[in-house]
Design an enzyme around this catalytic site. Structure first.
Site, short mmCIF file in Angstrom:
data_model
loop_
_atom_site.label_atom_id
_atom_site.label_comp_id
_atom_site.label_asym_id
_atom_site.label_seq_id
_atom_site.Cartn_x
_atom_site.Cartn_y
_atom_site.Cartn_z
N ARG A 167 -0.84 -16.33 12.63
CA ARG A 167 -0.93 -17.78 12.73
C ARG A 167 -1.98 -18.25 11.74
O ARG A 167 -2.92 -17.51 11.40
CB ARG A 167 -1.33 -18.22 14.14
CG ARG A 167 -0.37 -17.77 15.25
CD ARG A 167 -0.91 -18.21 16.61
NE ARG A 167 -0.01 -17.87 17.70
CZ ARG A 167 -0.11 -16.73 18.42
NH1 ARG A 167 -1.09 -15.86 18.14
NH2 ARG A 167 0.73 -16.48 19.39
N LYS A 221 -4.50 -16.39 20.32
CA LYS A 221 -4.59 -17.43 21.34
C LYS A 221 -5.24 -16.90 22.61
O LYS A 221 -4.99 -15.77 23.02
CB LYS A 221 -3.20 -17.96 21.66
CG LYS A 221 -2.63 -18.91 20.62
CD LYS A 221 -1.33 -19.53 21.09
CE LYS A 221 -0.82 -20.57 20.12
NZ LYS A 221 0.44 -21.19 20.60
N HIS A 242 3.58 -21.54 9.16
CA HIS A 242 4.51 -21.14 10.22
C HIS A 242 5.85 -20.70 9.65
O HIS A 242 6.52 -19.84 10.24
CB HIS A 242 4.70 -22.29 11.22
CG HIS A 242 4.70 -21.82 12.64
ND1 HIS A 242 3.60 -21.23 13.23
CD2 HIS A 242 5.67 -21.81 13.60
CE1 HIS A 242 3.90 -20.90 14.48
NE2 HIS A 242 5.13 -21.23 14.72
N ARG A 268 5.33 -17.18 8.87
CA ARG A 268 5.35 -16.40 10.12
C ARG A 268 6.79 -16.19 10.56
O ARG A 268 7.18 -15.08 10.97
CB ARG A 268 4.55 -17.15 11.18
CG ARG A 268 4.45 -16.47 12.55
CD ARG A 268 3.42 -17.22 13.37
NE ARG A 268 3.51 -17.02 14.80
CZ ARG A 268 2.90 -16.04 15.46
NH1 ARG A 268 2.18 -15.15 14.80
NH2 ARG A 268 3.01 -15.93 16.77
N HIS A 289 2.89 -12.84 21.12
CA HIS A 289 3.50 -13.70 22.13
C HIS A 289 3.24 -13.13 23.52
O HIS A 289 3.51 -11.95 23.78
CB HIS A 289 5.01 -13.79 21.91
CG HIS A 289 5.39 -14.61 20.72
ND1 HIS A 289 6.63 -14.55 20.12
CD2 HIS A 289 4.69 -15.55 20.01
CE1 HIS A 289 6.67 -15.38 19.10
NE2 HIS A 289 5.52 -16.01 19.02
N TYR A 307 14.17 -15.76 17.66
CA TYR A 307 14.60 -15.02 16.47
C TYR A 307 15.87 -14.21 16.70
O TYR A 307 16.32 -13.50 15.81
CB TYR A 307 13.49 -14.07 16.00
CG TYR A 307 12.23 -14.80 15.63
CD1 TYR A 307 12.15 -15.56 14.47
CD2 TYR A 307 11.11 -14.75 16.45
CE1 TYR A 307 11.00 -16.25 14.13
CE2 TYR A 307 9.94 -15.42 16.11
CZ TYR A 307 9.90 -16.18 14.96
OH TYR A 307 8.76 -16.87 14.63
#
Length: 307
Positions: free
Chosen positions: A153, A177, A245, A248, A271, A280
């Protein structure tokens, strides 16, 4: 604890769940909007029922808020009222059964492998480039190589300390995150590009791999976007198609196209839920369709009959 529990809720999100400052600010705005709507009708959040919350959400739709924004507001309400119930501030969670609006799931935008190659080549400084120009392009090369090689990210990239490259060869430790750490791959090309930038910036004495104008702080997102805009133009690409992004997404899409496993991709992208990674699967579906077309006996018979 305040009477409506909002302050305590926000503190819990920060302390126990490691929510980012932007997330906390968004929660505060969303709850403030709900509080204002309820108070206008003389209703306290401690007394609001499911019908009151349905009316509030219906009002968001009438205001023209996007379904995704409505869903985010509802997610915040569900967490807030669950917190109130667990803390004993009210006996139930009136938001528990509320359903979010249906969301269209747009396919992720990504570059082709050839476009990525062209983009990286555009970062090569000209022979007569000024020192500032040369550094800007070398910084772009290091950033693009790392984003594409690791699926980082942009927040993760720009906050990288110089010591991030001290991990085992081929890997790099990243804080993502919620403060969660993970190891991500680092190609030899990306590492070499980063080392070139570090050597060039040795005199800046910055703790960051991508320092800003002031060495004590990392580069800003706005500054990085300007560099990406310039590189896209040099590569002959529409700058609107290039963003961190998109790189990514390109990392993830190209990995799957070459046979990577979805679970492995989930770990690489950081994730928490594999449902996030499943955007995806369009790549996997294409691959499965091609496999059936090439190897299924009935498909071969169909092709033969058609000729």
């Amino acid at each position: 604890m305040s009477g409506d529990g909002v302050d305590a809720f926000l503190e819990m999100q920060a302390a126990e769940r490691g929510a980012a400052l932007n997330t906390i600010s968004a929660y505060a705005r969303d709850l403030g909007d709900m509080m204002q709507a309820l108070h206008a009708r003389g209703i306290s959040p401690l007394d609001a029922g499911e019908g009151d919350l349905r009316d509030y959400l219906s009002g968001l739709a009438r205001q023209g808020l996007a379904p995704r924004t409505q869903a985010r507001r509802l997610s915040c309400l569900k967490q807030y009222f669950l917190f109130l119930a667990r803390e004993g501030l009210r006996p139930d969670n009136p938001a528990a059964l509320l359903e979010a609006p249906r969301l269209d799931t747009p396919l992720p935008r990504f570059l082709s492998e050839a476009e990525v190659t062209t983009l990286l080549a555009a970062c090569e400084p000209e022979g007569d480039a000024t020192p500032a120009r040369r550094r800007r392009l070398l910084m772009a090369r290091a950033a693009l190589e790392m984003l594409y090689a690791s699926g980082l990210r942009i927040s993760e990239l720009l906050s990288l300390p110089r010591r991030a490259l001290d991990a085992a060869p081929g890997m790099m430790l990243v804080r993502g995150k919620g403060g969660r750490e993970r190891m991500v791959p680092m190609s030899a090309r990306a590492r070499a590009a980063a080392r070139t930038l570090m050597d060039l910036d040795a005199g800046r004495k910055s703790p960051y791999l991508f320092p800003g104008r002031g060495a004590a702080r990392p580069m800003t997102r706005q500054g990085f976007d300007r560099i990406m805009h310039d590189v896209a133009l040099r590569a002959g690409l529409d700058p609107q198609r290039l963003s961190p992004h998109v790189l990514r997404h390109s990392f993830a899409t190209h990995l799957l196209a070459h046979g990577a496993d979805l679970r492995a991709l989930q770990v690489l992208l950081g994730h928490a839920d594999i449902a996030t990674t499943q955007i995806y699967t369009h790549v996997m579906l294409d691959r499965l369709r091609d496999a059936v077309a090439q190897h299924h006996p009935l498909s071969a018979m169909h092709d033969a009959a058609a000729t």
